[in-house]
Design a protein around this motif. Sequence first.
Motif, PDB file in Angstrom:
ATOM      1  N   VAL A  39      50.425 -41.706  51.053  1.00 20.72           N
ATOM      2  CA  VAL A  39      51.469 -41.499  52.054  1.00 20.72           C
ATOM      3  C   VAL A  39      51.203 -40.140  52.692  1.00 20.72           C
ATOM      4  CG1 VAL A  39      53.955 -41.267  52.411  1.00 20.72           C
ATOM      5  CG2 VAL A  39      53.105 -42.778  50.622  1.00 20.72           C
ATOM      6  N   SER A  40      51.350 -40.042  54.005  1.00 22.53           N
ATOM      7  CA  SER A  40      51.116 -38.753  54.660  1.00 22.53           C
ATOM      8  C   SER A  40      52.117 -38.540  55.778  1.00 22.53           C
ATOM      9  CB  SER A  40      49.688 -38.676  55.202  1.00 22.53           C
ATOM     10  OG  SER A  40      49.489 -39.652  56.199  1.00 22.53           O
ATOM     11  N   GLY A  41      52.201 -37.308  56.222  1.00 19.25           N
ATOM     12  CA  GLY A  41      53.101 -36.991  57.310  1.00 19.25           C
ATOM     13  C   GLY A  41      52.794 -35.630  57.898  1.00 19.25           C
ATOM     14  N   ARG A  42      53.370 -35.381  59.035  1.00 18.83           N
ATOM     15  CA  ARG A  42      53.247 -34.081  59.706  1.00 18.83           C
ATOM     16  C   ARG A  42      54.633 -33.747  60.209  1.00 18.83           C
ATOM     17  NH1 ARG A  42      49.303 -30.868  61.921  1.00 18.83           N
ATOM     18  NH2 ARG A  42      49.835 -29.801  63.858  1.00 18.83           N
ATOM     19  N   GLU A  43      55.123 -32.577  59.831  1.00 11.94           N
ATOM     20  CA  GLU A  43      56.493 -32.233  60.179  1.00 11.94           C
ATOM     21  C   GLU A  43      56.566 -30.829  60.768  1.00 11.94           C
ATOM     22  OE1 GLU A  43      59.433 -33.328  57.233  1.00 11.94           O
ATOM     23  OE2 GLU A  43      57.968 -34.640  56.280  1.00 11.94           O
ATOM     24  N   ASN A  44      57.355 -30.708  61.827  1.00 12.01           N
ATOM     25  CA  ASN A  44      57.672 -29.406  62.401  1.00 12.01           C
ATOM     26  C   ASN A  44      58.947 -28.929  61.739  1.00 12.01           C
ATOM     27  OD1 ASN A  44      55.534 -29.467  64.353  1.00 12.01           O
ATOM     28  ND2 ASN A  44      56.745 -30.971  65.477  1.00 12.01           N
ATOM     29  N   LEU A  45      58.885 -27.776  61.089  1.00 15.26           N
ATOM     30  CA  LEU A  45      60.009 -27.293  60.293  1.00 15.26           C
ATOM     31  C   LEU A  45      60.549 -25.987  60.836  1.00 15.26           C
ATOM     32  CD1 LEU A  45      58.331 -27.881  56.829  1.00 15.26           C
ATOM     33  CD2 LEU A  45      59.892 -29.416  58.017  1.00 15.26           C
ATOM     34  N   THR A  46      61.854 -25.833  60.731  1.00 15.91           N
ATOM     35  CA  THR A  46      62.523 -24.593  61.106  1.00 15.91           C
ATOM     36  C   THR A  46      63.456 -24.211  59.970  1.00 15.91           C
ATOM     37  OG1 THR A  46      62.457 -25.217  63.436  1.00 15.91           O
ATOM     38  CG2 THR A  46      64.022 -23.497  62.816  1.00 15.91           C
ATOM     39  N   ALA A  47      63.486 -22.930  59.641  1.00 16.15           N
ATOM     40  CA  ALA A  47      64.363 -22.466  58.563  1.00 16.15           C
ATOM     41  C   ALA A  47      64.972 -21.128  58.939  1.00 16.15           C
ATOM     42  CB  ALA A  47      63.575 -22.331  57.263  1.00 16.15           C
ATOM     43  N   GLN A  48      66.212 -20.920  58.533  1.00 16.16           N
ATOM     44  CA  GLN A  48      66.875 -19.633  58.709  1.00 16.16           C
ATOM     45  C   GLN A  48      66.375 -18.675  57.633  1.00 16.16           C
ATOM     46  OE1 GLN A  48      68.558 -20.308  61.993  1.00 16.16           O
ATOM     47  NE2 GLN A  48      69.453 -18.556  60.992  1.00 16.16           N
ATOM     48  N   ALA A  49      66.062 -17.474  58.011  1.00 15.68           N
ATOM     49  CA  ALA A  49      65.638 -16.477  57.029  1.00 15.68           C
ATOM     50  C   ALA A  49      66.854 -15.968  56.266  1.00 15.68           C
ATOM     51  CB  ALA A  49      64.926 -15.326  57.714  1.00 15.68           C
ATOM     52  N   ALA A  50      66.651 -15.713  54.975  1.00 17.09           N
ATOM     53  CA  ALA A  50      67.692 -15.125  54.131  1.00 17.09           C
ATOM     54  C   ALA A  50      67.010 -14.144  53.188  1.00 17.09           C
ATOM     55  CB  ALA A  50      68.417 -16.210  53.345  1.00 17.09           C
ATOM     56  N   ALA A  51      67.454 -12.931  53.175  1.00 13.83           N
ATOM     57  CA  ALA A  51      66.904 -11.888  52.294  1.00 13.83           C
ATOM     58  C   ALA A  51      65.393 -11.733  52.481  1.00 13.83           C
ATOM     59  CB  ALA A  51      67.247 -12.178  50.836  1.00 13.83           C
ATOM     60  N   GLY A  52      64.934 -11.842  53.729  1.00 16.82           N
ATOM     61  CA  GLY A  52      63.528 -11.619  54.026  1.00 16.82           C
ATOM     62  C   GLY A  52      62.599 -12.770  53.718  1.00 16.82           C
ATOM     63  N   THR A  53      63.139 -13.968  53.443  1.00 11.33           N
ATOM     64  CA  THR A  53      62.289 -15.136  53.196  1.00 11.33           C
ATOM     65  C   THR A  53      62.841 -16.355  53.934  1.00 11.33           C
ATOM     66  OG1 THR A  53      63.483 -15.834  51.207  1.00 11.33           O
ATOM     67  CG2 THR A  53      61.605 -14.355  50.877  1.00 11.33           C
ATOM     68  N   CYS A  54      61.941 -17.282  54.214  1.00 11.97           N
ATOM     69  CA  CYS A  54      62.322 -18.584  54.768  1.00 11.97           C
ATOM     70  C   CYS A  54      61.884 -19.651  53.781  1.00 11.97           C
ATOM     71  CB  CYS A  54      61.621 -18.827  56.105  1.00 11.97           C
ATOM     72  SG  CYS A  54      62.255 -17.807  57.444  1.00 11.97           S
ATOM     73  N   THR A  55      62.728 -20.636  53.548  1.00 12.78           N
ATOM     74  CA  THR A  55      62.391 -21.749  52.671  1.00 12.78           C
ATOM     75  C   THR A  55      62.368 -23.024  53.501  1.00 12.78           C
ATOM     76  OG1 THR A  55      63.441 -20.666  50.789  1.00 12.78           O
ATOM     77  CG2 THR A  55      63.017 -23.037  50.589  1.00 12.78           C
ATOM     78  N   PHE A  56      61.208 -23.688  53.524  1.00  5.95           N
ATOM     79  CA  PHE A  56      61.025 -24.926  54.260  1.00  5.95           C
ATOM     80  C   PHE A  56      61.055 -26.099  53.284  1.00  5.95           C
ATOM     81  CE2 PHE A  56      58.667 -21.606  56.492  1.00  5.95           C
ATOM     82  CZ  PHE A  56      59.180 -21.719  57.773  1.00  5.95           C
ATOM     83  N   HIS A  57      61.595 -27.234  53.711  1.00  5.07           N
ATOM     84  CA  HIS A  57      61.641 -28.454  52.897  1.00  5.07           C
ATOM     85  C   HIS A  57      61.019 -29.599  53.680  1.00  5.07           C
ATOM     86  CE1 HIS A  57      64.344 -26.934  49.759  1.00  5.07           C
ATOM     87  NE2 HIS A  57      64.837 -26.200  50.731  1.00  5.07           N
ATOM     88  N   TRP A  58      60.226 -30.441  53.006  1.00 10.53           N
ATOM     89  CA  TRP A  58      59.630 -31.615  53.627  1.00 10.53           C
ATOM     90  C   TRP A  58      59.198 -32.593  52.555  1.00 10.53           C
ATOM     91  CZ3 TRP A  58      56.926 -27.320  52.446  1.00 10.53           C
ATOM     92  CH2 TRP A  58      55.734 -27.495  51.762  1.00 10.53           C
ATOM     93  N   GLY A  59      58.715 -33.750  52.966  1.00 10.81           N
ATOM     94  CA  GLY A  59      58.175 -34.739  52.035  1.00 10.81           C
ATOM     95  C   GLY A  59      58.768 -36.108  52.248  1.00 10.81           C
ATOM     96  N   PRO A  60      58.145 -37.126  51.630  1.00  6.99           N
ATOM     97  CA  PRO A  60      58.671 -38.486  51.758  1.00  6.99           C
ATOM     98  C   PRO A  60      60.044 -38.575  51.114  1.00  6.99           C
ATOM     99  CG  PRO A  60      56.884 -38.422  50.168  1.00  6.99           C
ATOM    100  CD  PRO A  60      56.972 -37.062  50.778  1.00  6.99           C
ATOM    101  N   ARG A  61      60.967 -39.157  51.801  1.00  6.77           N
ATOM    102  CA  ARG A  61      62.348 -39.212  51.316  1.00  6.77           C
ATOM    103  C   ARG A  61      62.633 -40.462  50.506  1.00  6.77           C
ATOM    104  NH1 ARG A  61      61.957 -34.399  51.936  1.00  6.77           N
ATOM    105  NH2 ARG A  61      62.744 -33.339  53.758  1.00  6.77           N
ATOM    106  N   GLY A  62      61.647 -41.254  50.230  1.00  4.28           N
ATOM    107  CA  GLY A  62      61.851 -42.445  49.420  1.00  4.28           C
ATOM    108  C   GLY A  62      60.699 -43.418  49.558  1.00  4.28           C
ATOM    109  N   GLY A  63      60.680 -44.393  48.677  1.00  2.00           N
ATOM    110  CA  GLY A  63      59.722 -45.467  48.803  1.00  2.00           C
ATOM    111  C   GLY A  63      58.412 -45.304  48.069  1.00  2.00           C
ATOM    112  N   VAL A  64      58.250 -44.271  47.239  1.00  3.91           N
ATOM    113  CA  VAL A  64      57.018 -44.141  46.464  1.00  3.91           C
ATOM    114  C   VAL A  64      57.303 -44.467  45.002  1.00  3.91           C
ATOM    115  CG1 VAL A  64      55.933 -42.482  48.009  1.00  3.91           C
ATOM    116  CG2 VAL A  64      57.319 -41.645  46.116  1.00  3.91           C
ATOM    117  N   ARG A  65      56.287 -44.977  44.322  1.00  2.00           N
ATOM    118  CA  ARG A  65      56.454 -45.364  42.916  1.00  2.00           C
ATOM    119  C   ARG A  65      56.582 -44.169  41.995  1.00  2.00           C
ATOM    120  NH1 ARG A  65      52.643 -50.585  41.588  1.00  2.00           N
ATOM    121  NH2 ARG A  65      53.461 -51.828  43.296  1.00  2.00           N
TER     122      ARG A  65
END
Length: 102
Positions: A39-65
Amino acid sequence: MAVDASWVMASQAPVCTVTVSWVLEPVALTGTVGTDTTVSGRENLTAQAAAGTCTFHWGPRGGVRQGQWRMRTDYLGTCTVVLRDTVTYVHMNDCTQNPPAG
């Protein structure tokens, strides 16, 4: 099963943006429900910075064994994770996961 992968990046900007290409490849699957192929994907992500860091989240949201999968990203490296029957959270900076693989 679903994967919520995250990546933390130091930043002085109030908002961070990044494009992540990822691939999830089966290694040793134990489940019978869901896809058993790459399974593959390409995602454009945006995150709000907090305490000098940004945390990005991505990945398949379901359907894998359930079972062991190798997760690769274009510039963050590779982690091998064990997906359970719930959402598996993978922190790509150090390849830790919750629930734990063991």
